[in-house]
Design an enzyme around this catalytic site. Structure first.
Site, PDB file in Angstrom:
ATOM      1  N   ASP A 264     -11.425   9.086  -4.832  1.00 30.38           N
ATOM      2  CA  ASP A 264     -10.689   8.950  -5.879  1.00 30.38           C
ATOM      3  C   ASP A 264     -11.143   7.484  -6.684  1.00 30.38           C
ATOM      4  OD1 ASP A 264      -8.690  10.670  -5.399  1.00 30.38           O
ATOM      5  OD2 ASP A 264      -7.583   9.400  -3.956  1.00 30.38           O
TER       6      ASP A 264
ATOM      7  N   TYR B 155     -13.317   7.320   7.832  1.00 33.29           N
ATOM      8  CA  TYR B 155     -12.957   6.410   6.717  1.00 33.29           C
ATOM      9  C   TYR B 155     -12.471   5.223   7.240  1.00 33.29           C
ATOM     10  CZ  TYR B 155     -12.625  10.230   2.933  1.00 33.29           C
ATOM     11  OH  TYR B 155     -12.774  11.097   2.284  1.00 33.29           O
TER      12      TYR B 155
END
Lengths: 266, 266
Positions: free
Chosen positions: B58, B116
């Site tokens: 994002d 992540y």
């Protein structure tokens, strides 16, 4: 009846990303850390003051622990100065701590020890997340050779070769000049002294990298140390790798959290 | 006579600072990592290609090891792609490595594991040198409590509560969900899975910080895990603390240097 405001000298501990600034000191033609700090003081208190700094940092040079002081009539508590100034400062400058100082406190003259760090990266590809935070040399370096040459600079010497233009004695005492491999292609040079000459850290980091690349040897660095021409140490390393880590005083100290910025460990 | 150029699928390993971008994928109304990569390919080779990405990141999210692939007729060596693309890419994006891939290689579908990391800072004052690099929570956190709640999320569960809007099965297997105190007020959440739901890491980091602040307990996280309403895990942590660290494939791997970016250790 207005409450009487006491006249005080406030000292602040500053962290900043110097990338966007012409340097720590006020500049006619561009933004400076000093101008931003003074503007935030005016926004918080209404007072138009001049701030004095412990050390001048050049355009693009960062600080984890710069010290500044200013006189002000205010009853704000130190923690109110921290929160209030940080509210008005841009996001690339922050006050990490504040405290009252003696009226005679001079952040530059009273400093007993200054610690600078210079960050070098050897990985083959530039790192976007570390841009403007380290000198990307992009080649492997012989760290033991660099460490040996660095150690030869410790002690009291005439550092004229390692200084930019300077009038006055160029004799200084380097308490620490240490090169460390922090792994993952990161190398840090740490230098400590009561006082440094202009550009001294960058003009030391440059020749040490030359040693690391095999283009210079220990004897070349010793020759620079032992009476070479002023400013003859080349190259000066770029500003983006340099951090003013800490300034130490006699009994005066800040109550501040550990360094969390980008100056690399060690 | 022109030399015949061979048709190839090239895979690249990308590092980027996502602060200035609307996200990894092409966006009509703003800059994207994909658009910058495709522009650099065109500048280097003249070819107008589409690049496919391993994972969507994002706006504001960073990557140390995003993977992209594109088809091109070119005789450039992989190291020439690295140097050439880095010459044209802006300084907040870099190709860390490049290699030829099978014509069938699909960076998204072929991924077997994604890692992540979410970076949290607890120090009382925001750090200018870490701005846009971590979530500045600014308060002490109970790390053992956070670690315990994180561990409860490992394994195969319906993660609907931890996902943004999503059509399809929300069942996933979290191989790793680990909170570590890296010292100096830095806390890192690391999550590993073959596939994640939209916003899953940020919607996990948010509730875990609530646990660290004492506003939620382990049982609340378990309740979210065991069938709470979709998207009910709150808050979503801000984008700036999130890093796509690594994407792993079966036999396919990059020859790349160690991670040097800002994703914190551990």
């Amino acid at each position: 009846m207005t409450q009487q405001r006491s006249s005080r000298r406030i000292a602040v501990l500053l962290e900043y990303d110097g990338t966007a600034y012409r340097g720590s000191q006020y500049q006619e033609n561009g933004p400076s850390i000093q101008a931003e700090l003074e503007a935030s003081i005016q926004q918080l208190t209404g007072a138009n003051v001049r701030a004095a700094f412990a050390g001048r940092t050049d355009a693009g040079v960062h600080a984890l622990g710069q010290v500044a002081a200013f006189d002000i009539e205010s009853n704000l508590r130190p923690d109110e100065f921290v929160r209030g100034l940080n509210h008005f400062l841009p996001d690339d400058i922050a006050v990490r701590s504040a405290r009252d100082a003696e009226p005679s406190f001079d952040p530059r003259r009273d400093a007993r020890n200054r610690v600078y760090r210079y960050a070098i990266e050897t990985g083959p590809v530039r790192s976007p997340l570390r841009r403007n935070r380290a000198w990307h040399v992009g080649r492997p370096l012989d760290v033991p050779a660099m460490a040996g040459a660095a150690q030869a600079l410790e002690g009291t010497h005439d550092f004229a070769a390692f200084a930019g233009a300077y009038e006055g004695s160029t004799r200084r005492t380097l308490r620490r000049c240490e090169v460390r491999d922090n792994g993952c292609g990161r190398i840090a040079l740490t230098m400590e002294a009561e006082a440094f000459l202009p550009h001294q850290v960058r003009r030391t980091a440059g020749p040490l990298v030359e040693v690391g690349l095999g283009r210079m040897i220990l004897d070349d660095v010793v020759a620079l140390r032992d009476g070479a021409a002023p400013s003859s140490a080349q190259p000066a390393a770029p500003a983006c790798g340099l951090y003013l880590v800490r300034v130490e005083y006699g009994e005066f100290a800040f109550d501040a959290p550990a360094e969390v910025g980008n100056g690399q460990d060690g």
